[in-house]
Design a protein around this motif. Structure first.
Motif, PDB file in Angstrom:
ATOM      1  N   LEU A 199      11.160  21.436  50.208  1.00  0.00           N
ATOM      2  CA  LEU A 199       9.969  21.080  50.901  1.00  0.00           C
ATOM      3  C   LEU A 199      10.012  21.184  52.492  1.00  0.00           C
ATOM      4  O   LEU A 199       9.133  20.402  53.154  1.00  0.00           O
ATOM      5  CB  LEU A 199       9.383  19.958  50.328  1.00  0.00           C
ATOM      6  N   ALA A 200      11.359  21.360  53.004  1.00  0.00           N
ATOM      7  CA  ALA A 200      11.575  21.203  54.326  1.00  0.00           C
ATOM      8  C   ALA A 200      10.572  21.935  55.296  1.00  0.00           C
ATOM      9  O   ALA A 200      10.438  21.205  56.345  1.00  0.00           O
ATOM     10  CB  ALA A 200      13.033  21.666  54.538  1.00  0.00           C
ATOM     11  N   ASN A 201       9.943  22.966  54.984  1.00  0.00           N
ATOM     12  CA  ASN A 201       9.052  23.585  56.070  1.00  0.00           C
ATOM     13  C   ASN A 201       7.689  23.202  55.937  1.00  0.00           C
ATOM     14  O   ASN A 201       6.669  23.801  56.170  1.00  0.00           O
ATOM     15  CB  ASN A 201       9.320  24.959  56.068  1.00  0.00           C
ATOM     16  N   LYS A 202       7.296  22.142  54.850  1.00  0.00           N
ATOM     17  CA  LYS A 202       5.863  21.649  54.642  1.00  0.00           C
ATOM     18  C   LYS A 202       5.520  20.199  55.070  1.00  0.00           C
ATOM     19  O   LYS A 202       4.945  19.869  54.427  1.00  0.00           O
ATOM     20  CB  LYS A 202       5.759  21.822  52.980  1.00  0.00           C
ATOM     21  N   LEU A 203       6.468  19.840  55.993  1.00  0.00           N
ATOM     22  CA  LEU A 203       6.097  18.289  56.233  1.00  0.00           C
ATOM     23  C   LEU A 203       4.609  18.111  56.873  1.00  0.00           C
ATOM     24  O   LEU A 203       4.294  17.027  56.963  1.00  0.00           O
ATOM     25  CB  LEU A 203       7.131  17.999  57.549  1.00  0.00           C
ATOM     26  N   ASP A 204       4.113  19.247  57.548  1.00  0.00           N
ATOM     27  CA  ASP A 204       2.641  19.220  57.988  1.00  0.00           C
ATOM     28  C   ASP A 204       1.546  19.647  57.030  1.00  0.00           C
ATOM     29  O   ASP A 204       0.445  19.616  57.359  1.00  0.00           O
ATOM     30  CB  ASP A 204       2.562  19.826  59.362  1.00  0.00           C
ATOM     31  N   TRP A 205       1.989  19.749  55.861  1.00  0.00           N
ATOM     32  CA  TRP A 205       1.028  20.120  54.988  1.00  0.00           C
ATOM     33  C   TRP A 205       0.378  18.803  54.230  1.00  0.00           C
ATOM     34  O   TRP A 205       0.950  17.784  54.243  1.00  0.00           O
ATOM     35  CB  TRP A 205       1.804  20.817  53.498  1.00  0.00           C
ATOM     36  N   PHE A 206      -0.976  18.804  53.845  1.00  0.00           N
ATOM     37  CA  PHE A 206      -1.756  17.961  53.250  1.00  0.00           C
ATOM     38  C   PHE A 206      -1.542  18.290  51.703  1.00  0.00           C
ATOM     39  O   PHE A 206      -1.245  19.569  51.139  1.00  0.00           O
ATOM     40  CB  PHE A 206      -3.213  17.985  53.718  1.00  0.00           C
ATOM     41  N   PRO A 207      -1.712  17.158  50.972  1.00  0.00           N
ATOM     42  CA  PRO A 207      -1.691  17.437  49.354  1.00  0.00           C
ATOM     43  C   PRO A 207      -2.719  18.422  48.983  1.00  0.00           C
ATOM     44  O   PRO A 207      -2.122  19.208  47.875  1.00  0.00           O
ATOM     45  CB  PRO A 207      -2.152  16.025  49.043  1.00  0.00           C
ATOM     46  N   ALA A 208      -3.782  18.912  49.618  1.00  0.00           N
ATOM     47  CA  ALA A 208      -4.887  19.905  48.880  1.00  0.00           C
ATOM     48  C   ALA A 208      -3.929  21.170  48.980  1.00  0.00           C
ATOM     49  O   ALA A 208      -4.344  22.217  48.524  1.00  0.00           O
ATOM     50  CB  ALA A 208      -5.696  20.257  49.918  1.00  0.00           C
ATOM     51  N   ASN A 209      -2.971  21.333  49.614  1.00  0.00           N
ATOM     52  CA  ASN A 209      -2.201  22.651  49.814  1.00  0.00           C
ATOM     53  C   ASN A 209      -1.016  22.731  48.834  1.00  0.00           C
ATOM     54  O   ASN A 209      -0.490  23.857  48.727  1.00  0.00           O
ATOM     55  CB  ASN A 209      -1.388  22.744  51.460  1.00  0.00           C
ATOM     56  N   PHE A 210      -0.724  21.830  48.180  1.00  0.00           N
ATOM     57  CA  PHE A 210       0.355  21.565  47.257  1.00  0.00           C
ATOM     58  C   PHE A 210      -0.269  21.915  45.814  1.00  0.00           C
ATOM     59  O   PHE A 210      -1.127  21.454  45.458  1.00  0.00           O
ATOM     60  CB  PHE A 210       0.940  20.407  47.244  1.00  0.00           C
ATOM     61  N   SER A 211       0.768  22.743  45.032  1.00  0.00           N
ATOM     62  CA  SER A 211       0.563  22.793  43.629  1.00  0.00           C
ATOM     63  C   SER A 211       0.871  21.450  42.925  1.00  0.00           C
ATOM     64  O   SER A 211       1.477  20.654  43.416  1.00  0.00           O
ATOM     65  CB  SER A 211       1.301  23.946  43.162  1.00  0.00           C
ATOM     66  N   LYS A 212       0.628  21.318  41.554  1.00  0.00           N
ATOM     67  CA  LYS A 212       0.926  20.214  40.881  1.00  0.00           C
ATOM     68  C   LYS A 212       2.279  20.012  40.936  1.00  0.00           C
ATOM     69  O   LYS A 212       3.052  18.938  41.175  1.00  0.00           O
ATOM     70  CB  LYS A 212       0.497  20.336  39.588  1.00  0.00           C
ATOM     71  N   GLY A 213       3.370  21.060  40.704  1.00  0.00           N
ATOM     72  CA  GLY A 213       4.701  20.838  40.546  1.00  0.00           C
ATOM     73  C   GLY A 213       5.009  20.355  42.025  1.00  0.00           C
ATOM     74  O   GLY A 213       6.043  19.354  42.216  1.00  0.00           O
ATOM     75  N   MET A 214       4.558  21.016  42.892  1.00  0.00           N
ATOM     76  CA  MET A 214       4.971  20.624  44.610  1.00  0.00           C
ATOM     77  C   MET A 214       4.550  19.088  44.764  1.00  0.00           C
ATOM     78  O   MET A 214       5.251  18.437  45.389  1.00  0.00           O
ATOM     79  CB  MET A 214       4.261  21.530  45.589  1.00  0.00           C
ATOM     80  N   LYS A 215       3.377  18.623  44.372  1.00  0.00           N
ATOM     81  CA  LYS A 215       2.888  17.418  44.335  1.00  0.00           C
ATOM     82  C   LYS A 215       4.153  16.320  43.783  1.00  0.00           C
ATOM     83  O   LYS A 215       4.450  15.261  44.201  1.00  0.00           O
ATOM     84  CB  LYS A 215       1.647  17.106  43.681  1.00  0.00           C
ATOM     85  N   GLN A 216       4.475  16.963  42.520  1.00  0.00           N
ATOM     86  CA  GLN A 216       5.516  16.114  41.714  1.00  0.00           C
ATOM     87  C   GLN A 216       6.744  15.849  42.213  1.00  0.00           C
ATOM     88  O   GLN A 216       7.435  14.809  42.623  1.00  0.00           O
ATOM     89  CB  GLN A 216       5.805  16.747  40.374  1.00  0.00           C
ATOM     90  N   LYS A 217       7.219  16.879  43.140  1.00  0.00           N
ATOM     91  CA  LYS A 217       8.169  16.895  44.058  1.00  0.00           C
ATOM     92  C   LYS A 217       8.167  16.005  45.161  1.00  0.00           C
ATOM     93  O   LYS A 217       9.235  15.326  45.511  1.00  0.00           O
ATOM     94  CB  LYS A 217       8.680  18.329  44.794  1.00  0.00           C
ATOM     95  N   VAL A 218       6.964  16.057  45.802  1.00  0.00           N
ATOM     96  CA  VAL A 218       6.769  14.993  47.144  1.00  0.00           C
ATOM     97  C   VAL A 218       6.998  13.506  46.433  1.00  0.00           C
ATOM     98  O   VAL A 218       7.578  12.663  46.849  1.00  0.00           O
ATOM     99  CB  VAL A 218       5.326  14.945  47.325  1.00  0.00           C
ATOM    100  N   MET A 219       6.309  13.028  45.201  1.00  0.00           N
ATOM    101  CA  MET A 219       6.734  11.972  44.591  1.00  0.00           C
ATOM    102  C   MET A 219       8.043  11.505  44.406  1.00  0.00           C
ATOM    103  O   MET A 219       8.544  10.484  44.265  1.00  0.00           O
ATOM    104  CB  MET A 219       5.866  11.778  43.339  1.00  0.00           C
ATOM    105  N   ILE A 220       8.882  12.630  43.754  1.00  0.00           N
ATOM    106  CA  ILE A 220      10.267  12.509  43.721  1.00  0.00           C
ATOM    107  C   ILE A 220      11.009  12.313  44.858  1.00  0.00           C
ATOM    108  O   ILE A 220      11.876  11.081  44.958  1.00  0.00           O
ATOM    109  CB  ILE A 220      10.827  13.663  42.901  1.00  0.00           C
ATOM    110  N   VAL A 221      10.779  12.869  46.068  1.00  0.00           N
ATOM    111  CA  VAL A 221      11.148  12.715  47.163  1.00  0.00           C
ATOM    112  C   VAL A 221      10.983  11.386  47.865  1.00  0.00           C
ATOM    113  O   VAL A 221      11.838  10.800  48.346  1.00  0.00           O
ATOM    114  CB  VAL A 221      10.852  13.706  48.334  1.00  0.00           C
ATOM    115  N   CYS A 222       9.839  10.975  47.861  1.00  0.00           N
ATOM    116  CA  CYS A 222       9.429   9.405  48.228  1.00  0.00           C
ATOM    117  C   CYS A 222      10.348   8.538  47.435  1.00  0.00           C
ATOM    118  O   CYS A 222      10.478   7.403  48.159  1.00  0.00           O
ATOM    119  CB  CYS A 222       7.832   9.236  48.031  1.00  0.00           C
TER     120      CYS A 222
END
Length: 244
Positions: A123-146
């Motif tokens: 996710l290192a190159n997606k710091l300026d992305w909004f949730p609407a740009n993420f797939s479900k799996g990517m959203k789950q990864k955001v939750m894990i990172v946080c």
């Protein structure tokens, strides 16, 4: 002892879903919260994180209850829900910054950890992305990172493998093992039983709002001798009770 759930009765109304449940999660261990749909897993988690108040009983985290000191209690917990919960108007960077502020983390050190986690979960190159740009799996990864940014004492993870690709599942399991070695406690609810059997140190089997059995896999086999050898066999035996 990190988390202690003692004789908790509770639920969403006056009719209790949880019926006098007791278990603990010790420092440096992963405990699997296992049960059929409707067994009380989500209700148990919601009581632990403070969304519900027990009708009876007590929940303590390192000797502190939420009634004694809500902030001290909650700052020890990092929670990864089954369904990702993100703020649509915030970028990934802003989600991380909000987490750092909420947990009063040192910004410089937190960003070192964040960059490592972002690289691990691609996710290192997606710091300026909004949730609407993420797939479900990517959203789950955001939750894990946080969650793992926080260095929490207790991680509560609800069905973490749903939507994750096999590489991300492996990365998460490695991260869990790493935090266990650092002394963190982890409570994980999952239906992926073969993975739970390989990685969990102990299990809490919930059935109809009660603790059916608790302990290592050998403890479960002794408590439920007719259920079978594997965690899957034991789980399926509970479905047969419901069908009878």
């Amino acid at each position: 002892m990190a988390l202690t759930v003692s004789h908790v009765v509770g639920g969403y109304s006056q009719i209790p879903v949880l019926k006098d449940i007791s278990f603990d999660v010790r420092d440096g261990e992963l405990v699997g919260l296992i049960g059929l749909n409707g067994a009380g897993k989500s209700t148990t988690i919601n009581h632990i994180i403070g969304l519900l108040t027990p009708h009876k009983g007590k929940i303590t985290l390192n000797g502190v209850t939420i009634a004694q000191d809500s902030q001290a209690y909650k700052q020890q917990i990092a929670y990864i829900p089954e369904t990702p919960v993100l703020y649509q108007e915030l970028t990934l960077r802003e989600h991380l910054e909000m987490t750092m502020m909420a947990y009063d983390l040192d910004q410089d050190q937190a960003w070192v950890t964040a960059k490592q986690l972002l690289k691990t979960f691609r996710l290192a190159n997606k710091l300026d992305w909004f949730p609407a740009n993420f797939s479900k799996g990517m959203k789950q990864k955001v939750m894990i990172v946080c969650a793992f940014l926080t260095q929490a004492k207790l991680y509560i993870i609800d069905e973490p493998f749903l939507g994750l690709d096999p590489l991300a599942v492996n990365d998460l399991l490695n991260l869990i093992e790493e935090r266990k070695k650092q002394g963190a406690s982890i409570l994980m609810s999952t239906h992926v039983l073969d993975t739970a059997q390989r990685y969990c140190d102990r299990f809490v089997l919930l059935h109809s709002g009660q603790v059916e059995a608790e302990g290592t896999l050998n403890d479960l086999r002794q408590a439920l001798p007719k259920a079978g050898e594997s965690l899957s066999d034991i789980y399926l035996s509970m479905t047969e009770v419901d069908r009878a």
